[in-house]
Design a protein around this motif. Structure first.
Motif, mmCIF file in Angstrom:
data_model
loop_
_atom_site.group_PDB
_atom_site.id
_atom_site.type_symbol
_atom_site.label_atom_id
_atom_site.label_comp_id
_atom_site.label_asym_id
_atom_site.label_seq_id
_atom_site.Cartn_x
_atom_site.Cartn_y
_atom_site.Cartn_z
ATOM 1 N N PRO A 256 0.761 -1.227 0.032
ATOM 2 C CA PRO A 256 0.102 -0.086 -0.057
ATOM 3 C C PRO A 256 0.987 1.307 -0.090
ATOM 4 O O PRO A 256 1.890 1.427 0.530
ATOM 5 N N VAL A 257 0.301 2.238 -0.894
ATOM 6 C CA VAL A 257 0.992 3.552 -0.890
ATOM 7 C C VAL A 257 0.083 4.545 -0.444
ATOM 8 O O VAL A 257 -1.052 4.629 -0.936
ATOM 9 N N ILE A 258 0.446 5.298 0.635
ATOM 10 C CA ILE A 258 -0.453 6.294 1.286
ATOM 11 C C ILE A 258 0.154 7.751 0.948
ATOM 12 O O ILE A 258 1.019 8.021 1.493
ATOM 13 N N VAL A 259 -0.460 8.489 0.354
ATOM 14 C CA VAL A 259 -0.159 9.749 0.203
ATOM 15 C C VAL A 259 -0.736 10.810 0.933
ATOM 16 O O VAL A 259 -2.059 11.016 0.952
ATOM 17 N N LEU A 260 -0.303 11.580 1.875
ATOM 18 C CA LEU A 260 -0.663 12.653 2.762
ATOM 19 C C LEU A 260 -0.573 13.749 2.197
ATOM 20 O O LEU A 260 0.301 14.374 2.229
ATOM 21 N N ASP A 261 -1.631 14.309 1.595
ATOM 22 C CA ASP A 261 -1.665 15.472 0.912
ATOM 23 C C ASP A 261 -2.197 16.630 1.568
ATOM 24 O O ASP A 261 -2.960 16.454 2.527
ATOM 25 N N GLY A 262 -2.101 17.914 1.058
ATOM 26 C CA GLY A 262 -2.919 19.144 1.850
ATOM 27 C C GLY A 262 -3.560 19.930 0.588
ATOM 28 O O GLY A 262 -3.561 19.455 -0.608
ATOM 29 N N ASP A 263 -4.743 20.487 0.947
ATOM 30 C CA ASP A 263 -5.694 21.306 0.152
ATOM 31 C C ASP A 263 -4.905 22.168 -0.789
ATOM 32 O O ASP A 263 -4.963 22.066 -1.908
ATOM 33 N N GLY A 264 -3.799 22.953 -0.256
ATOM 34 C CA GLY A 264 -3.189 23.946 -1.151
ATOM 35 C C GLY A 264 -2.348 23.160 -2.160
ATOM 36 O O GLY A 264 -2.191 23.543 -3.338
ATOM 37 N N ALA A 265 -1.690 22.064 -1.641
ATOM 38 C CA ALA A 265 -0.761 21.075 -2.575
ATOM 39 C C ALA A 265 -1.616 20.352 -3.531
ATOM 40 O O ALA A 265 -1.072 20.516 -4.688
ATOM 41 N N ALA A 266 -2.640 19.995 -3.019
ATOM 42 C CA ALA A 266 -3.585 19.260 -4.268
ATOM 43 C C ALA A 266 -4.224 20.296 -5.200
ATOM 44 O O ALA A 266 -4.284 19.724 -6.507
ATOM 45 N N LEU A 267 -4.434 21.416 -4.832
ATOM 46 C CA LEU A 267 -4.881 22.388 -5.748
ATOM 47 C C LEU A 267 -3.865 22.920 -6.720
ATOM 48 O O LEU A 267 -4.238 23.167 -7.933
ATOM 49 N N MET A 268 -2.672 22.819 -6.249
ATOM 50 C CA MET A 268 -1.545 23.319 -7.084
ATOM 51 C C MET A 268 -1.279 22.295 -8.328
ATOM 52 O O MET A 268 -0.996 22.895 -9.370
ATOM 53 N N LYS A 269 -1.420 21.130 -8.216
ATOM 54 C CA LYS A 269 -1.322 20.216 -9.199
ATOM 55 C C LYS A 269 -2.390 19.269 -9.320
ATOM 56 O O LYS A 269 -2.349 17.886 -9.258
ATOM 57 N N MET A 270 -3.568 19.712 -9.710
ATOM 58 C CA MET A 270 -4.788 18.853 -9.869
ATOM 59 C C MET A 270 -4.812 18.094 -10.947
ATOM 60 O O MET A 270 -5.447 16.984 -11.184
#
Length: 378
Positions: A256-270
């Motif tokens: 399993p690979v778990i990515v812990l993202d943030g809202d600003g980061a996810a928005l930056m490269k949607m």
């Protein structure tokens, strides 16, 4: 002029078997043959910076990687090349086209970049030379590039002039229509958990076999504070690249690979959501910890309150999308994702803020990368 199949075979002979990038007409032959060759992997990225992050993840998972892009898109790679590959010492071979080559007629938007391509690449610490124009010189050039990468643990770029590689055909498998994924909303409008509390729950629920990649900023710092383990990768830069790096890992491991993202980061490269959906890694779970602000830079608001990351991801091909604003069902959502085929996205709406006295990882990024790579190989 070099035949594309010969270039590909020479690259494969030196271990390069994972290709990613964004097309340019100068690269068409190389990309066509990489896609057509069933012994190599090719991931079409939505941006050049995303491609660098995908390749970084694949390298951590044991692959020798190649990133291909037009020099006009070189600027998009600067952030990950300088704040991901450089501190973590992650090499990749690059083919960068020479649009706007001085003395040749080209579109006006390529003029400036054509003049500074070599200088820009070298100024960011990436090795650089021009791709030879004859097959006889290619092997020596590739050997020199690989030696540089092994010595410096940094990328190396070939600048590819127009007409260097001969035209080649494309044997491409079209993407099949994706069945609709499952949407779930578990919001009660009550008191939201902190990011620290959410991360504690993640660490509690995921198995010891799972790899965790934490986005830059306070997410990685809090994860380090909770537990520092070899299966953790704390990004210290390259904002927005955690999900693409996670994709590069997930495509090359069974765990399993778990990515812990943030809202600003996810928005930056949607755009990465579309790439992940198309590649459909069954073992990838992306958790977007959405506190509605850029927490690491003073709490400025993001636009995430009007964004439903789960529905966006489902539209891009994810198998499940869940939005949740409490910890009561958070653990069960994680367990369900681990028990079923992905990719999955969990959009966790949390409270802004962090620990008052929050430290930083004391392990150097290059050491984090190598112990993470060793963990993936076990």
């Amino acid at each position: 002029m070099i035949e594309a199949d010969f270039l590909l075979s020479e690259a494969k002979a030196r271990g390069f078997d994972f290709f990613t990038g964004v097309p340019c007409s100068f690269l068409t032959p190389i990309i066509n043959r990489a896609i057509s060759d069933r012994e190599t992997a090719y991931v079409g990225a939505t941006s050049e910076g995303e491609a660098v992050a995908i390749a970084s993840g694949a390298w951590l998972a044991g692959r020798e990687t190649v990133v291909m892009c037009q020099n006009s898109g070189l600027g998009n790679t600067i952030n990950p090349l300088t704040s991901l590959n450089h501190p973590f010492r992650i090499p990749t071979l690059m083919f960068v086209t020479w649009r706007g080559q001085p003395g040749l007629s080209d579109e006006p938007q390529h003029e400036l970049m054509g003049e500074i391509t070599d200088v820009l690449i070298r100024d960011i610490g990436v090795g650089c030379s021009h791709l030879p124009e004859t097959s006889e010189e290619l092997g020596t050039a590739l050997d020199a590039a690989k030696a540089s990468m092994q010595e410096r643990n940094l990328p190396y770029a070939f600048v590819v002039a127009k007409g260097t590689v001969a035209d080649a055909g494309l044997d491409q498998v079209d993407l099949a229509p994706l069945p609709p994924g499952t949407y779930q909303e578990l919001c009660d409008g009550g008191t939201r958990a902190s990011r620290y509390e959410a991360l504690e729950k993640v660490v509690l629920e995921v198995p010891d076999s799972a790899a965790l990649i934490a986005t830059t900023g306070k997410c990685g710092r809090e994860l380090f504070t909770i537990a520092d383990r070899e299966q953790h990768l704390y990004q210290v830069g390259s904002m927005g690249c955690a999900s693409a790096m996670g994709l590069g890992v997930a495509l090359n491991v069974d765990r399993p690979v778990i990515v812990l993202d943030g809202d600003g980061a996810a928005l930056m490269k949607m755009g990465s959501l579309a790439t992940i959906g198309a590649q459909a890694p069954r073992n990838l779970i992306q958790i977007v910890l959405d506190n509605g602000v850029h927490d690491s830079t003073g709490g400025q608001a993001t636009v995430s309150p009007i964004v439903d990351f789960a529905r966006v991801a489902l539209a891009c091909g994810y198998r499940t999308g869940t939005v949740i604003d409490n910890l009561d069902g958070f653990g069960e959502v994680i367990r369900n994702a681990l028990a079923s085929e992905g990719p999955h996205i969990i959009h966790a709406r949390i409270a802004p803020g962090s620990l008052e006295k929050l430290g930083r990882p004391t392990v150097k990024p290059s050491e984090v990368a190598r112990r993470f790579k060793e963990f993936l190989a076990t």
